[in-house]
Design an enzyme around this catalytic site. Structure first.
Site, PDB file in Angstrom:
ATOM      1  N   ASP A 104       0.825  -1.214   0.000  1.00  0.00           N
ATOM      2  CA  ASP A 104       0.000   0.000   0.000  1.00  0.00           C
ATOM      3  C   ASP A 104       0.856   1.261   0.000  1.00  0.00           C
ATOM      4  O   ASP A 104       0.670   2.164   0.816  1.00  0.00           O
ATOM      5  CB  ASP A 104      -0.935   0.026   1.217  1.00  0.00           C
ATOM      6  N   GLU A 156     -11.373  -1.105  -3.550  1.00  0.00           N
ATOM      7  CA  GLU A 156     -10.643  -0.455  -2.469  1.00  0.00           C
ATOM      8  C   GLU A 156      -9.441   0.272  -3.055  1.00  0.00           C
ATOM      9  O   GLU A 156      -9.241   0.327  -4.271  1.00  0.00           O
ATOM     10  CB  GLU A 156     -10.186  -1.476  -1.420  1.00  0.00           C
TER      11      GLU A 156
END
Length: 333
Positions: free
Chosen positions: A14, A197
């Site tokens: 991420d 997401e």
């Protein structure tokens, strides 16, 4: 033409890289133990690889913000340095919500950070952040700030949608949530989870693009694309169009498995880059959350005839790594 190290940071999923107005780069990402938020800074993109991390916050021992510290993003918003991140509770580890850290000074690498609390919904919004919510990003457009985040609805595993709202402050929404996208297609529902997401926003030549990640976090993880006109009402879901097929997905020939959760940043020479994570192998032993080999990679972004971003994997760029002991493993495993 600049050449960028890739992977840029090992075991940092991420990834988020921000270039400030002073030209410095600031990097943050999910740490393997899911227990803290750290940042790095450098004058160049490649400098991030060797920059010393600074831990600006560590998890609580119980209660809120005590586990699953995920997907931090560092932004300079409304005159403040703010980090957005997701965190779960103890003992309720899946009660995950978006939280904030606010820097008390102007230098994020030296000044103190304090907790800014959980993100707050707008008045009259009974739904935002009331269920599993994470991966918040923010962006400015025409003197307004917006937030996009993932939030689950439904029962059992739930369905992870993306929502958008305008911001009143860095830690509070101004408008009620608007559904931006739900996992409509097969490639958004792979691996036993229906997921949208990891949103990331890019403005380019009159358009606003929002990439997102879909499906479970193994090899089926991939990236989709939303697009809107810069003059459209961004809070009108009809202003956004979703591409029918993923714009980046697993490439076995290049040993790229599960690419996703990207961000956008301008490179050292002003070119458009994206940072994202992926593994170089398919099979995962046990719980994917315990496999920390999603490394942060740099990828140059080009643009198609329609102006949309194009994500093309290049073997020479993918494995241009400073971690020599990892290079052969990356190519041959």
């Amino acid at each position: 033409m600049a050449t960028y190290l890739s992977p840029l940071a090992l075991q940092r999923a991420d990834p988020y890289l921000y270039k400030h107005t002073d030209g410095k780069y600031y990097f943050t990402a999910t740490c393997p133990k899911y227990d803290r938020v750290e940042i790095r800074s450098a004058d160049t993109v490649n400098g991030i690889a060797s920059a010393k991390p600074r831990t600006v916050w560590s998890r609580h021992l119980s209660g809120i913000m005590a586990c699953h510290i995920w997907a931090p993003e560092i932004h300079y918003i409304m005159g403040k340095w703010v980090i957005y991140f997701a965190a779960g509770e103890l003992p309720d580890i899946w009660k995950i919500r978006p939280f904030t850290l606010v820097c008390k000074g102007d230098d994020p690498m030296t000044d103190e950070w304090e907790e800014g609390g959980m993100m707050q919904a707008a008045e009259g919004d009974p739904y935002s952040f009331t269920d599993f919510s994470l991966d918040m990003t923010v962006f400015e457009h025409k003197e307004k700030w917006y937030a996009i985040w993932a939030q689950k609805v439904g029962t059992v595993n739930g369905i992870s949608n993306l929502y958008i709202a305008e911001l009143e402050t860095p830690t509070r929404l101004k408008t009620v949530q608007v559904l931006l996208t739900t996992p409509d297609y097969d490639w958004e529902r792979d691996g036993g989870f229906w997921v949208n997401e990891g949103p990331a926003v890019l403005k380019y030549e009159g358009k606003i693009y929002c990439t997102f990640s879909a499906s479970a976090t193994g090899a089926c993880y991939c990236m989709g694309l939303l697009r809107a006109d810069e003059d459209a009402d961004l809070l009108d879901p009809l202003s956004w169009k979703k591409d029918r097929y993923p714009v980046l997905q697993t490439d076995e020939a290049l040993k790229v498995y599960g690419p996703g959760h990207n961000c956008f940043v301008k490179g050292d020479e002003g070119e458009q880059l994206t940072l994202l994570h992926f593994r170089n192998y398919e099979k995962i032993s046990g719980d994917p959350l315990n496999d920390h080999n999603r490394h942060a990679h740099v990828l140059k972004v080009t643009f198609g005839k329609d102006g949309a971003p194009v994500f093309k994997l290049n073997k020479d760029e993918l494995y241009n790594t400073p971690f020599e002991n990892e290079k052969q493993k990356y190519i041959n495993d």
